[in-house]
Design an enzyme around this catalytic site. Structure first.
Site, PDB file in Angstrom:
ATOM      1  CG  ASN A   9      -1.774   1.157   1.424  1.00  0.00           C
ATOM      2  OD1 ASN A   9      -1.372   2.281   1.128  1.00  0.00           O
ATOM      3  ND2 ASN A   9      -2.968   0.932   1.915  1.00  0.00           N
ATOM      4  CE  LYS A  12      -1.886  -0.717   5.636  1.00  0.00           C
ATOM      5  NZ  LYS A  12      -1.946  -2.167   5.852  1.00  0.00           N
ATOM      6  CG  ASP A  74      -4.422  -6.192   9.014  1.00  0.00           C
ATOM      7  OD1 ASP A  74      -4.372  -6.308   7.769  1.00  0.00           O
ATOM      8  OD2 ASP A  74      -5.495  -6.289   9.638  1.00  0.00           O
ATOM      9  CB  SER A  75      -4.068  -0.337   9.881  1.00  0.00           C
ATOM     10  OG  SER A  75      -3.632  -0.238   8.539  1.00  0.00           O
ATOM     11  CG  PHE A 161      -3.557   6.035   2.950  1.00  0.00           C
ATOM     12  CD1 PHE A 161      -2.623   6.437   3.887  1.00  0.00           C
ATOM     13  CD2 PHE A 161      -4.139   4.786   3.096  1.00  0.00           C
ATOM     14  CE1 PHE A 161      -2.270   5.602   4.946  1.00  0.00           C
ATOM     15  CE2 PHE A 161      -3.790   3.944   4.151  1.00  0.00           C
ATOM     16  CZ  PHE A 161      -2.856   4.363   5.073  1.00  0.00           C
ATOM     17  CG  HIS A 189      -3.959   4.166  13.148  1.00  0.00           C
ATOM     18  ND1 HIS A 189      -3.829   5.415  12.581  1.00  0.00           N
ATOM     19  CD2 HIS A 189      -4.265   3.329  12.120  1.00  0.00           C
ATOM     20  CE1 HIS A 189      -4.059   5.322  11.280  1.00  0.00           C
ATOM     21  NE2 HIS A 189      -4.325   4.077  10.981  1.00  0.00           N
ATOM     22  NE  ARG A 190       0.098   2.572   8.776  1.00  0.00           N
ATOM     23  CZ  ARG A 190      -1.114   3.079   8.475  1.00  0.00           C
ATOM     24  NH1 ARG A 190      -1.291   4.378   8.376  1.00  0.00           N
ATOM     25  NH2 ARG A 190      -2.133   2.284   8.277  1.00  0.00           N
TER      26      ARG A 190
HETATM   27  P1  IMP Z   1      -4.957  -3.584   5.161  1.00  0.00           P
HETATM   28  O1  IMP Z   1      -4.042  -3.335   4.019  1.00  0.00           O
HETATM   29  O2  IMP Z   1      -5.733  -4.851   5.087  1.00  0.00           O
HETATM   30  O3  IMP Z   1      -4.263  -3.383   6.488  1.00  0.00           O
HETATM   31  O4  IMP Z   1      -6.101  -2.459   5.051  1.00  0.00           O
HETATM   32  C1  IMP Z   1      -5.895  -1.190   5.506  1.00  0.00           C
HETATM   33  C2  IMP Z   1      -7.074  -0.311   5.087  1.00  0.00           C
HETATM   34  O5  IMP Z   1      -7.556   0.390   6.235  1.00  0.00           O
HETATM   35  C3  IMP Z   1      -6.610   0.785   4.113  1.00  0.00           C
HETATM   36  O6  IMP Z   1      -6.755   0.366   2.786  1.00  0.00           O
HETATM   37  C4  IMP Z   1      -7.548   1.926   4.473  1.00  0.00           C
HETATM   38  O7  IMP Z   1      -8.777   1.752   3.850  1.00  0.00           O
HETATM   39  C5  IMP Z   1      -7.721   1.757   5.974  1.00  0.00           C
HETATM   40  N1  IMP Z   1      -6.683   2.491   6.731  1.00  0.00           N
HETATM   41  C6  IMP Z   1      -5.724   1.965   7.544  1.00  0.00           C
HETATM   42  N2  IMP Z   1      -4.949   2.920   8.045  1.00  0.00           N
HETATM   43  C7  IMP Z   1      -5.393   4.065   7.523  1.00  0.00           C
HETATM   44  C8  IMP Z   1      -4.935   5.411   7.651  1.00  0.00           C
HETATM   45  O8  IMP Z   1      -3.950   5.751   8.333  1.00  0.00           O
HETATM   46  N3  IMP Z   1      -5.647   6.302   6.958  1.00  0.00           N
HETATM   47  C9  IMP Z   1      -6.731   5.973   6.196  1.00  0.00           C
HETATM   48  N4  IMP Z   1      -7.163   4.750   6.023  1.00  0.00           N
HETATM   49  C10 IMP Z   1      -6.497   3.789   6.692  1.00  0.00           C
END
Ligand code: IMP
Length: 207
Positions: A9, A12, A74-75, A161, A189-190
């Site tokens: 991503n 990220k 993972d977020s 994002f 959070h990150r």
């Molecule tokens: P993962 O790649 O399965 O961890 O999905 C993460 C998803 O959570 C991202 O594609 C966003 O939609 C959302 N997300 C996580 N962190 C953030 C952030 O810091 N800002 C905005 N969206 C976030």
């Protein structure tokens, strides 16, 4: 100490590299630096119901593939009025639009706004959660960070994002889409999860 930051991503990647730049003893490399080709197996790895399990599974997968000490994130966003949804389903909340990128984010944001239509501001509270997992070199640990805010009824700002233009922090008087990137990393959070992981890495010997 070399650390693989294992995410595809771009939002990220940017934030993780910025946060980890404060730790010059960590030599950060990405999946592309190690020539790890994108594989359909990657999506199947994060099949769990919690951020912690998904982050751990991703970190273990990439360390097994590369042999490198690995950090995986993972977020997602958990909205109180939606019973904590979309949570671990944040990335594809609106269904798959295209594999990654802006159009997916826009569709997710529109979907979230539709579901919250008519919900008053005081009931639009939400949390971003990030689980940052370390695997390899004797590590198999997860660090969790959280950040509370409110989902606005229209986007503000173009930074960050994902859901950032909708996620408003009352202490900052801005959304994550409006905040400077460095400030987002301080309070996000990150930022919280990844600093905990980096500090553990640099303070303990493992393996
Ligand atoms: P993962 O790649 O399965 O961890 O999905 C993460 C998803 O959570 C991202 O594609 C966003 O939609 C959302 N997300 C996580 N962190 C953030 C952030 O810091 N800002 C905005 N969206 C976030």
């Amino acid at each position: 100490m070399r650390l693989l930051v294992a995410t595809r991503n771009p939002g990220k990647v940017r934030e993780l590299r910025d946060i980890l730049a404060a730790y010059p003893r960590l030599d950060i490399v990405g999946l592309e630096d190690l020539g790890v080709p994108e594989s359909p197996d990657e999506d199947a790895v994060e099949a769990f119901q919690t951020f912690e399990e998904n982050a751990r599974a991703k970190a273990r997968y990439y360390t097994a593939l590369t042999g490198a000490l690995t950090l995986a994130d993972d977020s997602g966003i958990c909205v109180d009025a939606l019973g904590g949804a979309p949570g671990v389903r944040s990335r594809r909340f609106a269904g798959e639009v295209e594999s990654r990128g802006l159009r997916q984010d826009e569709a997710n944001n529109r979907h979230l706004l539709r579901l919250l239509a008519g919900v008053p501001p005081e009931r639009r509270t939400a949390r971003y959660i990030c689980a940052a997992a370390l695997a390899g070199g004797g590590w198999d640990d997860v660090y969790v960070g959280e950040c509370r805010g409110v989902v606005l009824d229209a986007p503000r700002g173009t930074g960050g994002f994902g859901y950032d233009p909708l996620f408003y922090l009352s202490e900052e008087g801005m959304t994550f889409g409006e905040l400077l990137p460095a400030r987002k990393s301080e309070v996000s959070h990150r930022g919280r999860a990844v600093r905990a992981a980096a500090e553990a890495l640099l303070s303990e010997r493992r393996g």
